[in-house]
Scaffold this active site. Structure first.
Site, mmCIF file in Angstrom:
data_model
loop_
_atom_site.group_PDB
_atom_site.id
_atom_site.type_symbol
_atom_site.label_atom_id
_atom_site.label_comp_id
_atom_site.label_asym_id
_atom_site.label_seq_id
_atom_site.Cartn_x
_atom_site.Cartn_y
_atom_site.Cartn_z
ATOM 1 N N CYS A 1 -6.716 2.717 -8.170
ATOM 2 C CA CYS A 1 -7.696 3.342 -6.700
ATOM 3 C C CYS A 1 -6.704 4.127 -6.092
ATOM 4 O O CYS A 1 -5.420 3.753 -5.446
ATOM 5 C CB CYS A 1 -7.347 1.359 -5.792
ATOM 6 S SG CYS A 1 -8.102 2.201 -4.630
ATOM 7 N N CYS B 1 -6.242 3.778 -2.276
ATOM 8 C CA CYS B 1 -6.240 1.873 -1.477
ATOM 9 C C CYS B 1 -5.318 1.114 -2.176
ATOM 10 O O CYS B 1 -4.368 1.703 -3.313
ATOM 11 C CB CYS B 1 -6.842 1.515 -0.091
ATOM 12 S SG CYS B 1 -8.298 1.009 -0.819
ATOM 13 N N SER B 2 -5.959 -0.093 -2.967
ATOM 14 C CA SER B 2 -5.385 -0.708 -3.323
ATOM 15 C C SER B 2 -6.131 -2.008 -4.515
ATOM 16 O O SER B 2 -5.657 -3.255 -4.233
ATOM 17 C CB SER B 2 -4.010 -1.457 -2.858
ATOM 18 O OG SER B 2 -4.386 -1.835 -1.723
ATOM 19 N N CYS B 3 -7.985 -0.972 -4.592
ATOM 20 C CA CYS B 3 -9.156 -2.295 -5.275
ATOM 21 C C CYS B 3 -8.487 -2.563 -6.873
ATOM 22 O O CYS B 3 -7.700 -2.029 -7.168
ATOM 23 C CB CYS B 3 -9.744 -1.572 -5.294
ATOM 24 S SG CYS B 3 -10.559 -0.635 -3.773
#
Lengths: 207, 219
Positions: A106, A109-111
Site C-alpha cells: 500500500c 498508507c498501510s492497507c
C-alpha cells in the site's frame, strides 16, 4: 508521578504520557470505555493474526474446489473458515505459480488484510517498502532473500481502494504427505504478502 | 494532495528492515492508540478517508519523522476536535470542560467482537453503470487535487488495462471531505512496469491498482 504534576498541564512530550492523558480525558467524558480498549488490544495481540491466513492457504492447497472458490470470491471463501470483518470486508486472493509471482503493498498508507494477517509489520508500513515495492520490486524481494528468475512475471498489487489482497503462495515440494494442519504450520506471513516463498517442508523432517 | 505520504516510486529511503518475531505493538501505548482510534471511530463522526487525509495532512517533515502510531495519535486528536467531541482546550488541559456532559461510550467491551466482525462496508448496491469494461484500455487522468485522492502520482496520465470490475464503492475524494458518497465502479487496472517507470523496468513486471471511474478516461 504526584498529583502536582497535573497543575501546570502542558502536553507531555513522551508519547506514552500523552496517550495516557488523552485516554483519561476520553474516559472521563464517557467517549471511550477503557474495557473496550483492552478488548481491542487483546483481539489484535492474540486472536487476529497470520495463523488465520495460513489456515486459508492450507485449505486451498488440499481442496481444489475450495481454491477455486477462494480465487473467484476471496471474501466469501475466507468467511467459510470464519474470518472476515474489519479490513477484510473485500478480499482478493492472488495465486503464485511457477510463472507468476505476486507482491502486495500500500504505497499511500498501510492497507493490509487484517482479518487474515493481523496488523501489518513495521517494515510493511515503512517508507523504504512503500516507495520501492512498485518501482524496484525485484530489489525489494532480493532484500528478503528471494531472487526471482528473469522469466517470472511479477505482479505488484498497490492497495489503493478498499480491496485487500492476500497472496496464495505455491505449495512447497516435499509437502505432499502433510495434512492440512501441518501445511498451515509451514505458511508464513511474509509468503502471504509475497516477499518470500513457503520453504520446503523437507528442511526439518528430512526427505 | 501531492503529499509526502504518496511514496510510490520514491528512492533513497534505504533498505527494508524486517524484524523477526515482531509483536503486534512495540509498547503498550501503541496498542492504546490503535484502540483509541477504533473506539473513537465508533462514534461515526468521520469516514476512513477523512481519517487517512488527516494523516496525509501532517507537515511533511513530521510525517516522515513520526512513528506509525504517533501519526495515528495525531490524527485522532485532530478528528476529535474537528468533530466537536472534544475541545482543544480539553486536550491541552487534560480535563473535561466544566460544562461537558458525560456520554455513554459508543463502543463497549461487549461490542468489540461485533464491530470487528462487521467491519465497515464501503461497497454500495447502487445500480450504477460501469464506464469501462474488463479488457478495455484506459488512460488515468492527469489530476492534482489539493484534497484527498487515492490515485498515486506515479500512476497519473498512464495507460493501463482494466483487469477486473470490483463493483460500486464510495468515492474517497468525496467522502474524505464530507461531499457525499459519489458511488462509482472500482476496477483493478494493470499497468506495465515499463509504462510507469520506463525502459529500465523489467518487461515482465506489472503494477495493478484499484481505481475509481473518476480517475479514468478511455485510452
Amino acid at each position: 508521578m504526584g498529583a502536582h504534576d497535573h497543575d501546570h498541564q502542558v502536553v507531555p512530550s513522551d508519547p506514552a504520557l500523552r496517550v495516557k492523558a488523552l485516554e483519561s480525558l476520553l474516559v472521563e467524558k464517557g467517549l471511550v470505555d477503557p474495557k473496550a480498549l483492552d478488548a481491542l488490544v487483546e483481539t489484535y495481540e492474540t486472536k487476529v493474526g497470520p495463523r488465520n491466513g495460513a489456515r486459508v492457504v492450507a485449505r486451498a492447497w488440499v481442496d481444489p474446489t475450495y481454491k477455486q472458490r477462494l480465487l473467484a470470491d476471496g471474501t466469501a471463501a475466507i468467511a467459510e473458515l470464519g474470518y472476515g470483518g474489519a479490513q477484510g470486508e473485500h478480499i482478493v486472493v492472488v495465486e503464485n505459480t511457477p510463472q507468476v509471482h505476486n507482491l502486495i503493498v500500500c504505497t499511500l498508507c498501510s492497507c493490509y488484510p487484517w482479518s487474515v494477517l493481523g496488523l501489518p509489520p513495521v517494515w510493511y508500513k515503512s517508507a523504504p517498502y512503500r516507495s520501492r515495492a512498485v518501482i524496484d520490486p525485484r530489489g525489494v524481494l532480493r532484500e528478503f532473500g528471494l531472487e526471482l528468475a528473469d522469466e517470472t512475471e511479477l505482479r505488484v498489487w498497490d492497495s489503493t481502494a478498499e480491496l485487500r489482497y492476500l497472496v496464495l503462495p505455491e505449495r512447497p515440494s516435499g509437502s505432499e504427505k502433510l495434512d492440512e494442519q501441518a501445511l498451515a504450520a509451514l505458511v508464513t506471513r511474509d509468503a502471504m504478502i509475497g516477499v518470500s516463498k513457503v520453504a520446503p517442508s523437507s528442511r526439518g523432517a528430512g526427505a | 494532495m501531492n503529499g509526502v505520504h504518496d511514496l510510490g516510486g520514491m528512492q533513497d529511503f534505504g533498505p527494508v528492515h524486517p524484524e523477526p518475531n515482531e509483536p503486534a505493538f512495540h509498547a503498550p501505548w501503541e496498542g492504546r492508540v490503535f484502540a483509541l482510534n477504533q473506539a473513537a471511530g465508533a462514534w461515526r463522526k468521520w469516514s476512513v478517508d477523512a481519517w487517512r487525509h488527516k494523516i496525509e495532512a501532517l507537515p511533511p517533515a513530521d510525517y516522515l519523522r513520526m512513528s506509525y502510531y504517533e501519526r495515528w495519535f495525531a490524527a485522532v486528536g485532530e478528528l476529535l476536535v474537528d468533530s466537536g467531541l472534544v475541545t482543544r482546550a480539553e486536550i491541552e488541559g487534560g480535563q473535561p470542560a466544566p460544562d461537558s456532559i458525560k456520554c455513554v461510550p459508543a463502543l463497549s467491551a461487549d461490542g468489540v467482537p461485533l464491530m470487528r466482525r462487521s467491519g465497515a462496508l464501503s461497497r454500495r448496491d447502487d445500480k450504477i453503470a460501469p464506464r469501462f469494461r474488463v479488457g478495455q484500455r484506459i488512460r488515468t487522468r492527469n489530476m492534482n487535487p489539493t484534497g484527498h485522492t487515492r490515485l498515486p502520482r506515479y500512476a497519473r496520465d498512464k495507460h493501463g488495462t482494466v483487469e477486473r470490475d470490483h463493483g460500486v464503492y464510495v468515492f474517497p475524494d468525496a467522502t474524505a471531505h464530507s461531499l457525499g458518497e459519489k458511488p462509482q465502479h472500482v476496477y483493478s487496472v494493470r499497468f506495465a512496469a515499463r509504462e510507469l517507470w520506463g525502459a529500465e523496468a523489467s518487461p515482465r513486471d506489472a503494477v495493478c491498482l484499484d481505481l475509481w471511474d473518476d480517475y479514468l478516461d478511455p485510452a
